[in-house]
Design a protein around this motif. Structure first.
Motif, PDB file in Angstrom:
ATOM      1  N   SER A 187       0.846  -1.185   0.000  1.00 48.24           N
ATOM      2  CA  SER A 187       0.000   0.000   0.000  1.00 48.24           C
ATOM      3  C   SER A 187       0.887   1.241   0.000  1.00 48.24           C
ATOM      4  N   ALA A 188       0.277   2.406  -0.207  1.00 49.97           N
ATOM      5  CA  ALA A 188       1.055   3.650  -0.194  1.00 49.97           C
ATOM      6  C   ALA A 188       1.712   3.858   1.169  1.00 49.97           C
ATOM      7  N   ASP A 189       0.995   3.509   2.232  1.00 47.36           N
ATOM      8  CA  ASP A 189       1.555   3.657   3.576  1.00 47.36           C
ATOM      9  C   ASP A 189       2.745   2.720   3.784  1.00 47.36           C
ATOM     10  N   ASP A 190       2.598   1.479   3.298  1.00 48.11           N
ATOM     11  CA  ASP A 190       3.700   0.524   3.428  1.00 48.11           C
ATOM     12  C   ASP A 190       4.910   0.964   2.610  1.00 48.11           C
ATOM     13  N   GLU A 191       4.671   1.497   1.425  1.00 49.82           N
ATOM     14  CA  GLU A 191       5.775   2.001   0.599  1.00 49.82           C
ATOM     15  C   GLU A 191       6.539   3.096   1.334  1.00 49.82           C
ATOM     16  N   ARG A 222      25.888  -4.386  15.534  1.00 46.20           N
ATOM     17  CA  ARG A 222      26.989  -3.648  16.170  1.00 46.20           C
ATOM     18  C   ARG A 222      28.347  -4.201  15.764  1.00 46.20           C
ATOM     19  N   VAL A 223      28.523  -5.530  15.870  1.00 45.24           N
ATOM     20  CA  VAL A 223      29.843  -6.096  15.574  1.00 45.24           C
ATOM     21  C   VAL A 223      30.163  -6.024  14.092  1.00 45.24           C
ATOM     22  N   ALA A 224      29.123  -5.987  13.250  1.00 42.15           N
ATOM     23  CA  ALA A 224      29.345  -5.925  11.802  1.00 42.15           C
ATOM     24  C   ALA A 224      29.345  -4.498  11.275  1.00 42.15           C
ATOM     25  N   GLY A 225      29.010  -3.525  12.128  1.00 45.11           N
ATOM     26  CA  GLY A 225      28.958  -2.132  11.686  1.00 45.11           C
ATOM     27  C   GLY A 225      27.835  -1.866  10.710  1.00 45.11           C
ATOM     28  N   LEU A 226      26.713  -2.552  10.888  1.00 42.96           N
ATOM     29  CA  LEU A 226      25.586  -2.445   9.975  1.00 42.96           C
ATOM     30  C   LEU A 226      24.349  -1.938  10.699  1.00 42.96           C
ATOM     31  N   PRO A 227      23.462  -1.242   9.975  1.00 40.00           N
ATOM     32  CA  PRO A 227      22.187  -0.858  10.578  1.00 40.00           C
ATOM     33  C   PRO A 227      21.372  -2.098  10.956  1.00 40.00           C
ATOM     34  N   VAL A 228      20.448  -1.912  11.875  1.00 36.27           N
ATOM     35  CA  VAL A 228      19.579  -2.988  12.346  1.00 36.27           C
ATOM     36  C   VAL A 228      18.129  -2.531  12.229  1.00 36.27           C
ATOM     37  N   VAL A 229      17.266  -3.430  11.778  1.00 31.94           N
ATOM     38  CA  VAL A 229      15.822  -3.188  11.791  1.00 31.94           C
ATOM     39  C   VAL A 229      15.175  -4.244  12.672  1.00 31.94           C
ATOM     40  N   LEU A 230      14.356  -3.804  13.606  1.00 35.75           N
ATOM     41  CA  LEU A 230      13.575  -4.707  14.434  1.00 35.75           C
ATOM     42  C   LEU A 230      12.104  -4.551  14.044  1.00 35.75           C
ATOM     43  N   ALA A 231      11.517  -5.643  13.569  1.00 35.44           N
ATOM     44  CA  ALA A 231      10.131  -5.637  13.112  1.00 35.44           C
ATOM     45  C   ALA A 231       9.283  -6.450  14.080  1.00 35.44           C
ATOM     46  N   GLY A 232       8.146  -5.912  14.439  1.00 32.16           N
ATOM     47  CA  GLY A 232       7.256  -6.605  15.361  1.00 32.16           C
ATOM     48  C   GLY A 232       6.647  -5.618  16.322  1.00 32.16           C
ATOM     49  N   GLY A 233       6.360  -6.065  17.529  1.00 33.82           N
ATOM     50  CA  GLY A 233       5.763  -5.191  18.530  1.00 33.82           C
ATOM     51  C   GLY A 233       5.615  -5.919  19.841  1.00 33.82           C
ATOM     52  N   VAL A 252      19.705   1.669  15.018  1.00 31.91           N
ATOM     53  CA  VAL A 252      18.633   0.688  15.209  1.00 31.91           C
ATOM     54  C   VAL A 252      17.299   1.329  14.830  1.00 31.91           C
ATOM     55  N   HIS A 253      16.624   0.720  13.878  1.00 32.55           N
ATOM     56  CA  HIS A 253      15.357   1.235  13.362  1.00 32.55           C
ATOM     57  C   HIS A 253      14.240   0.242  13.707  1.00 32.55           C
ATOM     58  N   PHE A 254      13.017   0.764  13.822  1.00 30.74           N
ATOM     59  CA  PHE A 254      11.893  -0.071  14.219  1.00 30.74           C
ATOM     60  C   PHE A 254      10.790  -0.031  13.164  1.00 30.74           C
ATOM     61  N   ALA A 255      10.246  -1.212  12.857  1.00 28.60           N
ATOM     62  CA  ALA A 255       9.055  -1.332  12.005  1.00 28.60           C
ATOM     63  C   ALA A 255       7.989  -1.982  12.875  1.00 28.60           C
ATOM     64  N   ILE A 256       7.139  -1.171  13.466  1.00 29.17           N
ATOM     65  CA  ILE A 256       6.189  -1.655  14.461  1.00 29.17           C
ATOM     66  C   ILE A 256       4.970  -2.266  13.774  1.00 29.17           C
ATOM     67  N   ASN A 257       4.699  -3.493  14.144  1.00 28.85           N
ATOM     68  CA  ASN A 257       3.522  -4.241  13.652  1.00 28.85           C
ATOM     69  C   ASN A 257       3.330  -4.100  12.143  1.00 28.85           C
ATOM     70  N   PRO A 258       4.315  -4.505  11.364  1.00 26.10           N
ATOM     71  CA  PRO A 258       4.173  -4.381   9.905  1.00 26.10           C
ATOM     72  C   PRO A 258       3.102  -5.315   9.370  1.00 26.10           C
ATOM     73  N   SER A 259       2.478  -4.912   8.283  1.00 27.42           N
ATOM     74  CA  SER A 259       1.542  -5.792   7.588  1.00 27.42           C
ATOM     75  C   SER A 259       2.303  -6.976   7.008  1.00 27.42           C
ATOM     76  N   ASP A 260       1.577  -8.013   6.609  1.00 29.77           N
ATOM     77  CA  ASP A 260       2.230  -9.177   6.010  1.00 29.77           C
ATOM     78  C   ASP A 260       3.006  -8.788   4.759  1.00 29.77           C
ATOM     79  N   GLN A 261       2.439  -7.905   3.958  1.00 28.60           N
ATOM     80  CA  GLN A 261       3.111  -7.497   2.727  1.00 28.60           C
ATOM     81  C   GLN A 261       4.359  -6.676   3.016  1.00 28.60           C
ATOM     82  N   LEU A 262       4.278  -5.780   3.981  1.00 27.89           N
ATOM     83  CA  LEU A 262       5.464  -4.996   4.335  1.00 27.89           C
ATOM     84  C   LEU A 262       6.532  -5.892   4.937  1.00 27.89           C
ATOM     85  N   LEU A 263       6.125  -6.831   5.787  1.00 21.18           N
ATOM     86  CA  LEU A 263       7.110  -7.748   6.367  1.00 21.18           C
ATOM     87  C   LEU A 263       7.812  -8.543   5.279  1.00 21.18           C
TER      88      LEU A 263
END
Length: 364
Positions: A187-191, A222-233, A252-263
């Motif tokens: 969806s537009a919101d997911d995009e 952290r050990v790899a020097g890479l960004p992290v995304v935590l998805a869920g809630g 560290v970035h958060f994707a709170i309660n993503p839809s199935d398509q966004l996940l």
């Protein structure tokens, strides 16, 4: 042949509920039974007397009555009974012809709070420990009734051997890999939400509760020097945010309660998924592989049976060892997306459907 399929209880969502739904699809003419039903799926389904009491949905309070309820099910005419159990559903006994019908068990696990309380907080209290002493002999005795048992992983088959002193064949749970193979339609919101995430990142996905070990995903980034995304809630979000700011600030970035398509889109973009808990099997690593994403998994538990070390991810023995964790990230991100997708096909719904049908046919 007419059959009956039995499950503990039905919640609106859950891994064992998904397996029970797959069993119901495999045997569409079988009667369905559970303690109570809080889901809109799988109707019609018969509920026990507990569903007509204030105990419906109150698992802890209903626990002392469950085994007795399972032992006093009504008269039924059936050629076989298949129970899907992670607590006491394998205690099920009907009156009538179904009482003498062959009983089979698909075990997600013997009750954790009885047999492995170190993996289940419900088993930590003094009342639970005292109850387990009485319940272990009863549970083991009831587990001798089935003509055959299937386990959802080799890890659980070993637990069945230790707890129930029975052998079990392994039938891995069904995973809807075909859904994940398909390109997600956002969806537009997911995009917009997806565009706010980094182009490359380490992913952690689950409910935000301590035993899911999402802190390990932060440490891997952290050990790899890479960004992290935590998805869920979940209730642990503030603790995870605080930990991320302390050890990997701004990354560290958060994707709170993503839809199935966004996940699905997030899984496809991730460089690797980190799955640190000790699970009986673990659906999420298979879903990640279906998206072409390699997985770091705990070297203990059922997830090592799906993730092939060095081919579709890496097995981690010590999550606190930065050197080992960095090496595991390097191994995982070097794995082939095609190899991951090929491995995920081994756990598709079609495989489960065929195996569970064969299991019942062999033993009835």
């Amino acid at each position: 042949m007419s059959g009956i399929i039995v499950h503990e209880w039905l919640s609106p969502a859950g891994g064992s509920e998904n397996v029970f739904e797959a069993i119901a699809r495999a045997f569409p003419d079988a009667e369905r039974w559970c303690l109570w039903n809080e889901s809109d799926r799988l109707r019609p389904i018969h509920e026990t007397v507990l569903a007509r009491t204030p105990l419906k949905g109150r698992k802890a309070l209903a626990l002392p009555f469950m085994s007795a309820v399972w032992r006093n099910l009504p008269r039924r005419d059936a050629d076989w009974v298949l129970t899907s159990t992670h607590l006491f559903a394998h205690h099920a006994r009907f009156k009538g012809a179904a009482r003498d019908a062959p009983k089979l068990v698909y075990a997600h696990t013997p009750a954790r709070y009885i047999w492995v309380p170190e993996l289940d907080v419900r088993g930590a209290s003094l009342p639970a420990r005292l109850a387990s002493r009485a319940l272990k002999p009863l549970d083991r005795r009831r587990a001798q009734e089935p003509v055959a048992l299937a386990a959802n992983s080799e890890y659980i088959a070993q637990r069945i051997s230790d707890a129930w002193e029975r052998e079990a064949e392994v039938i891995y749970p069904n995973v809807d890999v075909e859904r994940i193979f398909a390109k997600p339609v956002l969806s537009a919101d997911d995009e917009e939400r997806l565009a706010q995430l980094p182009s490359e990142f380490i992913l952690g996905f689950s409910r935000f509760v301590p035993y899911k070990r999402l802190d390990a995903a932060i440490d891997a980034g952290r050990v790899a020097g890479l960004p992290v995304v935590l998805a869920g809630g979940g209730d642990g979000e503030s603790e995870l945010r605080a930990y991320g700011e302390r050890v990997h600030p701004g990354m560290v970035h958060f994707a709170i309660n993503p839809s199935d398509q966004l996940l699905s889109a997030i899984l496809r973009r991730a460089m690797a998924l980190v799955f640190a808990p000790i699970e009986d099997f673990g659906i999420i690593p298979v879903e990640a592989m279906a998206a072409g994403t390699p997985v770091l998994v705990n070297a203990t538990g059922g997830a090592v049976e799906s993730v092939v070390d060095g081919v579709t991810g890496a097995h981690v023995h010590d999550w606190s060892d930065d050197a080992e964790l960095r090496a595991a990230v390097d191994t995982a991100v070097g794995c082939s997306a095609d190899a991951c997708r090929d491995r995920a096909r081994d756990f598709g719904s079609d495989v489960f459907d065929r195996r569970i049908r064969e299991f019942v046919a062999r033993h009835t």
